[in-house]
Design a protein around this motif. Structure first.
Motif, PDB file in Angstrom:
ATOM      1  N   TRP A   4      -3.596  -6.152  10.525  1.00 56.94           N
ATOM      2  CA  TRP A   4      -3.761  -6.990   9.671  1.00 56.94           C
ATOM      3  C   TRP A   4      -4.039  -5.944   8.180  1.00 56.94           C
ATOM      4  CZ3 TRP A   4      -3.452 -12.052   8.551  1.00 56.94           C
ATOM      5  CH2 TRP A   4      -3.461 -13.100   9.573  1.00 56.94           C
ATOM      6  N   LEU A   5      -3.330  -6.064   7.192  1.00 53.15           N
ATOM      7  CA  LEU A   5      -3.592  -5.255   6.048  1.00 53.15           C
ATOM      8  C   LEU A   5      -4.252  -5.946   4.760  1.00 53.15           C
ATOM      9  CD1 LEU A   5      -0.037  -3.980   5.108  1.00 53.15           C
ATOM     10  CD2 LEU A   5      -1.785  -2.751   6.216  1.00 53.15           C
ATOM     11  N   SER A   6      -5.169  -5.290   4.319  1.00 55.84           N
ATOM     12  CA  SER A   6      -6.046  -5.813   3.608  1.00 55.84           C
ATOM     13  C   SER A   6      -5.576  -5.727   1.816  1.00 55.84           C
ATOM     14  CB  SER A   6      -7.467  -5.559   3.295  1.00 55.84           C
ATOM     15  OG  SER A   6      -8.125  -6.045   4.408  1.00 55.84           O
ATOM     16  N   LEU A   7      -5.047  -6.646   1.182  1.00 53.75           N
ATOM     17  CA  LEU A   7      -4.445  -6.333  -0.017  1.00 53.75           C
ATOM     18  C   LEU A   7      -4.940  -7.192  -1.272  1.00 53.75           C
ATOM     19  CD1 LEU A   7      -1.063  -6.982   1.913  1.00 53.75           C
ATOM     20  CD2 LEU A   7      -1.932  -4.519   0.927  1.00 53.75           C
ATOM     21  N   GLU A   8      -4.910  -6.606  -2.355  1.00 55.53           N
ATOM     22  CA  GLU A   8      -5.502  -7.117  -3.644  1.00 55.53           C
ATOM     23  C   GLU A   8      -4.235  -7.653  -4.474  1.00 55.53           C
ATOM     24  OE1 GLU A   8      -7.325  -4.491  -5.893  1.00 55.53           O
ATOM     25  OE2 GLU A   8      -8.620  -3.683  -4.123  1.00 55.53           O
ATOM     26  N   ASP A   9      -4.326  -8.655  -5.131  1.00 57.15           N
ATOM     27  CA  ASP A   9      -3.294  -9.188  -6.205  1.00 57.15           C
ATOM     28  C   ASP A   9      -2.675  -7.915  -6.717  1.00 57.15           C
ATOM     29  OD1 ASP A   9      -3.409 -11.919  -5.674  1.00 57.15           O
ATOM     30  OD2 ASP A   9      -4.718 -12.460  -7.239  1.00 57.15           O
ATOM     31  N   GLY A  10      -1.193  -8.260  -6.914  1.00 61.20           N
ATOM     32  CA  GLY A  10      -0.688  -7.263  -7.720  1.00 61.20           C
ATOM     33  C   GLY A  10      -0.468  -5.642  -6.966  1.00 61.20           C
ATOM     34  N   SER A  11      -0.809  -5.835  -5.647  1.00 59.52           N
ATOM     35  CA  SER A  11      -0.547  -4.642  -4.719  1.00 59.52           C
ATOM     36  C   SER A  11       0.787  -4.461  -4.122  1.00 59.52           C
ATOM     37  CB  SER A  11      -1.709  -4.468  -3.894  1.00 59.52           C
ATOM     38  OG  SER A  11      -1.754  -5.464  -2.823  1.00 59.52           O
ATOM     39  N   VAL A  12       1.780  -5.649  -4.202  1.00 60.71           N
ATOM     40  CA  VAL A  12       2.893  -5.703  -3.792  1.00 60.71           C
ATOM     41  C   VAL A  12       3.841  -5.201  -4.558  1.00 60.71           C
ATOM     42  CG1 VAL A  12       4.537  -7.317  -2.549  1.00 60.71           C
ATOM     43  CG2 VAL A  12       2.057  -7.568  -2.337  1.00 60.71           C
ATOM     44  N   GLN A  44       0.653  -1.308   0.032  1.00 61.71           N
ATOM     45  CA  GLN A  44       0.032   0.135   0.070  1.00 61.71           C
ATOM     46  C   GLN A  44       0.929   1.305  -0.138  1.00 61.71           C
ATOM     47  OE1 GLN A  44      -2.669  -0.813   3.426  1.00 61.71           O
ATOM     48  NE2 GLN A  44      -4.118  -1.862   2.260  1.00 61.71           N
ATOM     49  N   GLY A  45       1.972   1.282  -0.768  1.00 60.39           N
ATOM     50  CA  GLY A  45       2.935   2.347  -0.830  1.00 60.39           C
ATOM     51  C   GLY A  45       3.778   2.438   0.469  1.00 60.39           C
ATOM     52  N   GLU A  46       3.879   1.931   1.247  1.00 61.13           N
ATOM     53  CA  GLU A  46       4.748   1.956   2.595  1.00 61.13           C
ATOM     54  C   GLU A  46       5.726   0.936   2.444  1.00 61.13           C
ATOM     55  OE1 GLU A  46       4.629   4.574   4.882  1.00 61.13           O
ATOM     56  OE2 GLU A  46       3.157   5.453   3.378  1.00 61.13           O
ATOM     57  N   PRO A  47       6.917   1.256   3.034  1.00 64.02           N
ATOM     58  CA  PRO A  47       8.116   0.272   3.106  1.00 64.02           C
ATOM     59  C   PRO A  47       7.861  -0.714   4.252  1.00 64.02           C
ATOM     60  CG  PRO A  47       8.848   2.301   3.693  1.00 64.02           C
ATOM     61  CD  PRO A  47       7.578   2.507   3.109  1.00 64.02           C
ATOM     62  N   TYR A  48       8.204  -1.825   4.091  1.00 65.56           N
ATOM     63  CA  TYR A  48       8.204  -2.913   5.092  1.00 65.56           C
ATOM     64  C   TYR A  48       9.596  -3.713   4.943  1.00 65.56           C
ATOM     65  CZ  TYR A  48       3.355  -1.780   6.431  1.00 65.56           C
ATOM     66  OH  TYR A  48       2.267  -1.093   6.950  1.00 65.56           O
ATOM     67  N   VAL A  49      10.128  -4.024   6.145  1.00 69.94           N
ATOM     68  CA  VAL A  49      11.380  -4.968   5.895  1.00 69.94           C
ATOM     69  C   VAL A  49      11.036  -5.980   6.888  1.00 69.94           C
ATOM     70  CG1 VAL A  49      12.830  -2.865   5.402  1.00 69.94           C
ATOM     71  CG2 VAL A  49      12.236  -3.437   7.948  1.00 69.94           C
ATOM     72  N   LEU A  50      12.038  -6.977   6.218  1.00 68.55           N
ATOM     73  CA  LEU A  50      11.856  -8.371   7.143  1.00 68.55           C
ATOM     74  C   LEU A  50      12.700  -8.181   8.546  1.00 68.55           C
ATOM     75  CD1 LEU A  50      10.868 -11.326   6.662  1.00 68.55           C
ATOM     76  CD2 LEU A  50      13.030 -11.842   5.712  1.00 68.55           C
ATOM     77  N   ARG A  51      12.008  -8.634   9.454  1.00 66.47           N
ATOM     78  CA  ARG A  51      12.762  -8.788  10.850  1.00 66.47           C
ATOM     79  C   ARG A  51      12.470 -10.547  11.383  1.00 66.47           C
ATOM     80  NH1 ARG A  51      15.371  -4.671   9.731  1.00 66.47           N
ATOM     81  NH2 ARG A  51      14.471  -2.582  10.536  1.00 66.47           N
ATOM     82  N   VAL A  97       5.832 -12.841  -0.103  1.00 64.07           N
ATOM     83  CA  VAL A  97       4.432 -12.028   0.589  1.00 64.07           C
ATOM     84  C   VAL A  97       3.306 -12.313  -0.316  1.00 64.07           C
ATOM     85  CG1 VAL A  97       3.708  -9.598   0.828  1.00 64.07           C
ATOM     86  CG2 VAL A  97       5.758 -10.376   1.515  1.00 64.07           C
ATOM     87  N   GLU A  98       3.439 -12.357  -1.886  1.00 65.32           N
ATOM     88  CA  GLU A  98       2.234 -12.505  -2.606  1.00 65.32           C
ATOM     89  C   GLU A  98       1.435 -13.813  -2.139  1.00 65.32           C
ATOM     90  OE1 GLU A  98       4.165 -11.647  -6.280  1.00 65.32           O
ATOM     91  OE2 GLU A  98       3.149  -9.713  -6.467  1.00 65.32           O
ATOM     92  N   GLU A  99       2.403 -14.926  -1.885  1.00 64.39           N
ATOM     93  CA  GLU A  99       1.948 -16.201  -1.779  1.00 64.39           C
ATOM     94  C   GLU A  99       1.084 -16.087  -0.272  1.00 64.39           C
ATOM     95  OE1 GLU A  99       0.550 -20.161  -1.839  1.00 64.39           O
ATOM     96  OE2 GLU A  99       1.299 -18.990  -3.748  1.00 64.39           O
ATOM     97  N   GLU A 100       1.657 -15.674   0.585  1.00 64.11           N
ATOM     98  CA  GLU A 100       0.986 -15.729   1.927  1.00 64.11           C
ATOM     99  C   GLU A 100      -0.335 -14.932   1.871  1.00 64.11           C
ATOM    100  OE1 GLU A 100       0.563 -15.969   6.052  1.00 64.11           O
ATOM    101  OE2 GLU A 100       1.915 -17.054   4.508  1.00 64.11           O
ATOM    102  N   ILE A 101      -0.269 -13.615   1.047  1.00 62.14           N
ATOM    103  CA  ILE A 101      -1.549 -12.830   1.033  1.00 62.14           C
ATOM    104  C   ILE A 101      -2.691 -13.651   0.331  1.00 62.14           C
ATOM    105  CG2 ILE A 101      -2.618 -10.978  -0.574  1.00 62.14           C
ATOM    106  CD1 ILE A 101       0.087  -9.576  -0.097  1.00 62.14           C
ATOM    107  N   ARG A 102      -2.140 -14.655  -0.926  1.00 58.42           N
ATOM    108  CA  ARG A 102      -3.133 -15.606  -1.423  1.00 58.42           C
ATOM    109  C   ARG A 102      -3.678 -16.568  -0.220  1.00 58.42           C
ATOM    110  NH1 ARG A 102      -0.250 -14.434  -5.943  1.00 58.42           N
ATOM    111  NH2 ARG A 102       1.431 -15.931  -5.582  1.00 58.42           N
ATOM    112  N   ARG A 103      -2.663 -17.085   0.605  1.00 55.19           N
ATOM    113  CA  ARG A 103      -3.194 -18.355   1.550  1.00 55.19           C
ATOM    114  C   ARG A 103      -4.228 -17.746   2.565  1.00 55.19           C
ATOM    115  NH1 ARG A 103       2.188 -20.122   1.439  1.00 55.19           N
ATOM    116  NH2 ARG A 103       2.822 -18.829   3.349  1.00 55.19           N
ATOM    117  N   GLN A 104      -3.925 -16.263   2.873  1.00 56.99           N
ATOM    118  CA  GLN A 104      -4.832 -15.618   3.782  1.00 56.99           C
ATOM    119  C   GLN A 104      -5.911 -14.744   3.146  1.00 56.99           C
ATOM    120  OE1 GLN A 104      -4.329 -15.987   7.110  1.00 56.99           O
ATOM    121  NE2 GLN A 104      -2.560 -17.335   7.069  1.00 56.99           N
ATOM    122  N   ARG A 105      -6.259 -15.203   2.001  1.00 52.97           N
ATOM    123  CA  ARG A 105      -7.331 -14.737   1.276  1.00 52.97           C
ATOM    124  C   ARG A 105      -7.472 -13.198   1.348  1.00 52.97           C
ATOM    125  NH1 ARG A 105      -9.674 -19.465   3.854  1.00 52.97           N
ATOM    126  NH2 ARG A 105     -10.446 -20.710   2.223  1.00 52.97           N
ATOM    127  N   GLY A 106      -6.141 -12.606   0.871  1.00 51.67           N
ATOM    128  CA  GLY A 106      -6.202 -10.966   0.870  1.00 51.67           C
ATOM    129  C   GLY A 106      -5.821 -10.224   2.041  1.00 51.67           C
TER     130      GLY A 106
END
Length: 120
Positions: A112-120, A53-60, A90-99
């Motif tokens: 929780w973030l609600s994300l659509e396909d292609g939003s990463v 959603q336009g914001e940076p996230y880093v792995l921890r 991340v895209e695979e996890e979004i699919r597993r968690q249904r968006g």
């Protein structure tokens, strides 16, 4: 935040959001010399980042959420390859968690973030 060095055609910024990047470029174009022919963006970060959603996230790491993920990267191409892998995971996890994707902000609060396909 964006810091501009008035005596130079240069500025400094931390890891910015996509919107923040646009603001930095706009600020650089409003310098004393007018619109520059080019803007060169140099990043010295060495950790993977993914934009959600336009914001940076880093792995921890779970055990050390306040420290960079322990993965030494020697060059930009290697970092880009790792970011591509992270994006795919991340895209695979979004699919597993249904968006949805569980993330933590800088104060370690989960949400929780609600994300659509292609939003990463």
């Amino acid at each position: 935040g964006f810091l501009k060095a008035p005596q130079f055609s240069a500025g400094l910024v931390g890891q910015s959001s996509i919107e923040g990047c646009k603001h930095v470029i706009e600020a650089m174009q409003q310098g004393q010399g007018g619109v520059p022919e080019a803007v060169v963006w140099v990043s010295i970060r060495s950790e993977m980042v993914v934009y959600l959603q336009g914001e940076p996230y880093v792995l921890r790491a779970l055990a050390h959420p306040d420290e960079p993920f322990d993965r030494h990267v020697d060059d930009g191409e290697e970092l880009a390859d790792l970011e591509d892998e992270l994006k795919a995971e991340v895209e695979e996890e979004i699919r597993r968690q249904r968006g949805r994707l569980l993330v933590h902000d800088s104060s370690f609060q989960a949400r929780w973030l609600s994300l659509e396909d292609g939003s990463v």
